[in-house]
Design a protein around this motif. Structure first.
Motif, PDB file in Angstrom:
ATOM      1  N   HIS A  24       3.576 -38.406 -23.567  1.00 59.44           N
ATOM      2  CA  HIS A  24       2.387 -38.040 -23.921  1.00 59.44           C
ATOM      3  C   HIS A  24       1.225 -39.053 -23.382  1.00 59.44           C
ATOM      4  O   HIS A  24       0.153 -39.125 -23.269  1.00 59.44           O
ATOM      5  CB  HIS A  24       2.163 -37.919 -25.451  1.00 59.44           C
ATOM      6  CG  HIS A  24       2.532 -39.321 -26.112  1.00 59.44           C
ATOM      7  ND1 HIS A  24       4.009 -39.588 -26.361  1.00 59.44           N
ATOM      8  CD2 HIS A  24       1.925 -40.424 -26.603  1.00 59.44           C
ATOM      9  CE1 HIS A  24       4.119 -40.641 -27.144  1.00 59.44           C
ATOM     10  NE2 HIS A  24       2.872 -41.126 -27.147  1.00 59.44           N
ATOM     11  N   ARG A  25       1.982 -40.476 -22.777  1.00 56.90           N
ATOM     12  CA  ARG A  25       1.469 -41.423 -22.225  1.00 56.90           C
ATOM     13  C   ARG A  25       0.986 -41.263 -21.073  1.00 56.90           C
ATOM     14  O   ARG A  25       0.244 -42.246 -20.250  1.00 56.90           O
ATOM     15  CB  ARG A  25       1.925 -42.789 -22.443  1.00 56.90           C
ATOM     16  CG  ARG A  25       2.270 -43.271 -24.062  1.00 56.90           C
ATOM     17  CD  ARG A  25       3.078 -44.194 -24.193  1.00 56.90           C
ATOM     18  NE  ARG A  25       3.144 -44.584 -25.821  1.00 56.90           N
ATOM     19  CZ  ARG A  25       4.329 -45.194 -26.285  1.00 56.90           C
ATOM     20  NH1 ARG A  25       5.250 -45.874 -25.281  1.00 56.90           N
ATOM     21  NH2 ARG A  25       4.584 -45.356 -27.325  1.00 56.90           N
ATOM     22  N   THR A  80      -1.265 -46.238 -21.274  1.00 54.98           N
ATOM     23  CA  THR A  80      -1.034 -45.124 -20.319  1.00 54.98           C
ATOM     24  C   THR A  80      -0.567 -45.430 -19.214  1.00 54.98           C
ATOM     25  O   THR A  80      -1.140 -46.438 -18.504  1.00 54.98           O
ATOM     26  CB  THR A  80      -2.183 -44.212 -20.596  1.00 54.98           C
ATOM     27  OG1 THR A  80      -3.612 -44.862 -19.917  1.00 54.98           O
ATOM     28  CG2 THR A  80      -2.554 -43.565 -21.799  1.00 54.98           C
ATOM     29  N   SER A 122      10.804 -35.627 -26.556  1.00 54.63           N
ATOM     30  CA  SER A 122       9.206 -35.774 -26.901  1.00 54.63           C
ATOM     31  C   SER A 122       9.214 -37.152 -27.897  1.00 54.63           C
ATOM     32  O   SER A 122       9.755 -37.368 -28.714  1.00 54.63           O
ATOM     33  CB  SER A 122       8.646 -34.564 -27.410  1.00 54.63           C
ATOM     34  OG  SER A 122       8.486 -33.571 -26.650  1.00 54.63           O
ATOM     35  N   LYS A 143      -1.012 -34.299 -27.863  1.00 55.71           N
ATOM     36  CA  LYS A 143      -1.352 -35.587 -26.887  1.00 55.71           C
ATOM     37  C   LYS A 143      -2.443 -36.556 -27.259  1.00 55.71           C
ATOM     38  O   LYS A 143      -2.211 -37.540 -27.420  1.00 55.71           O
ATOM     39  CB  LYS A 143      -1.470 -34.968 -25.547  1.00 55.71           C
ATOM     40  CG  LYS A 143      -1.584 -36.187 -24.257  1.00 55.71           C
ATOM     41  CD  LYS A 143      -1.335 -35.542 -22.976  1.00 55.71           C
ATOM     42  CE  LYS A 143      -1.388 -36.792 -21.901  1.00 55.71           C
ATOM     43  NZ  LYS A 143      -0.887 -36.267 -20.644  1.00 55.71           N
ATOM     44  N   TYR A 172       0.469 -31.311 -21.534  1.00 60.20           N
ATOM     45  CA  TYR A 172       1.622 -31.903 -22.361  1.00 60.20           C
ATOM     46  C   TYR A 172       2.382 -30.645 -22.814  1.00 60.20           C
ATOM     47  O   TYR A 172       1.643 -29.934 -23.319  1.00 60.20           O
ATOM     48  CB  TYR A 172       0.954 -32.836 -23.577  1.00 60.20           C
ATOM     49  CG  TYR A 172       2.032 -33.590 -24.450  1.00 60.20           C
ATOM     50  CD1 TYR A 172       2.798 -34.278 -24.058  1.00 60.20           C
ATOM     51  CD2 TYR A 172       1.944 -33.112 -25.702  1.00 60.20           C
ATOM     52  CE1 TYR A 172       3.820 -34.714 -24.866  1.00 60.20           C
ATOM     53  CE2 TYR A 172       2.912 -33.729 -26.659  1.00 60.20           C
ATOM     54  CZ  TYR A 172       3.802 -34.551 -26.105  1.00 60.20           C
ATOM     55  OH  TYR A 172       4.472 -35.051 -27.127  1.00 60.20           O
TER      56      TYR A 172
END
Length: 180
Positions: free
Chosen positions: A136-137, A96, A130, A155, A148
């Motif tokens: 999402h990271r 992330t 997406s 997410k 998200y």
């Protein structure tokens, strides 16, 4: 002409859009900005590009780590959004990064003193591809799992699928209890 196809992921149905053999959009059904920037699209599930994207998604959702570089992508957006989405493509599977980190990276790359993390967040939210461009990271600098466009529940599922321990994020347990 833009062609669309459906994909059933383990986390919900998705719509993919391609034009001239290049992926221009991929959204979870009902997500914010769903189908943005496509109009007059024609459904076509079996064209070469759609099949290739679906195979990529099959591998991803099977826990493999397919490279986004395997796919031709052309998300529509401003130069700034393109720069943000380029950074997103650099985030490794199972890792992330914060909005603030992205802002600092962009400032350095563009020779600027500062870039707003909030503006970065807006660009991340408008990512039209997406999963493949892994928005999402991106997490909050304060250790929170922030929004998200596909929904915080998705997410969390995507991060967990990639092996990320979401308990390290503030409010993750509460968010995951409300997840579908």
């Amino acid at each position: 002409m833009i062609y669309t196809a459906s994909y059933s992921s383990p986390f919900g149905d998705m719509l993919l859009a391609q034009k001239d053999g290049v992926l221009v959009g991929l959204w979870f059904e009902g997500q914010k900005y769903y189908g943005a920037a496509i109009s007059d699209a024609v459904p076509k599930d079996d064209d070469k590009t759609s099949v290739k994207v679906k195979r990529w998604l099959d591998r991803y959702f099977a826990g493999q780590k397919p490279d986004a570089a395997e796919l031709a992508l052309a998300p529509a957006g401003s130069d700034f959004r393109q720069a943000v989405w380029a950074v997103l493509r650099e985030i490794p599977y199972g890792k992330t990064i914060s909005y603030g980190d992205i802002a600092r990276m962009l400032a350095k790359r563009k020779g600027l003193a500062w870039v707003s993390a909030r503006v970065v967040g807006g660009a991340v939210a408008h990512n039209p591809v997406s999963v493949i461009i892994p928005c999402h990271r991106v997490v909050g600098s304060d250790g929170k799992l922030t929004g998200y466009a596909g929904g915080i529940d998705k997410k969390i599922k995507l991060l967990e699928m990639e092996g990320i321990d979401i308990t390290m994020f503030k409010d993750a347990r509460r968010a995951s209890k409300g997840a579908v």
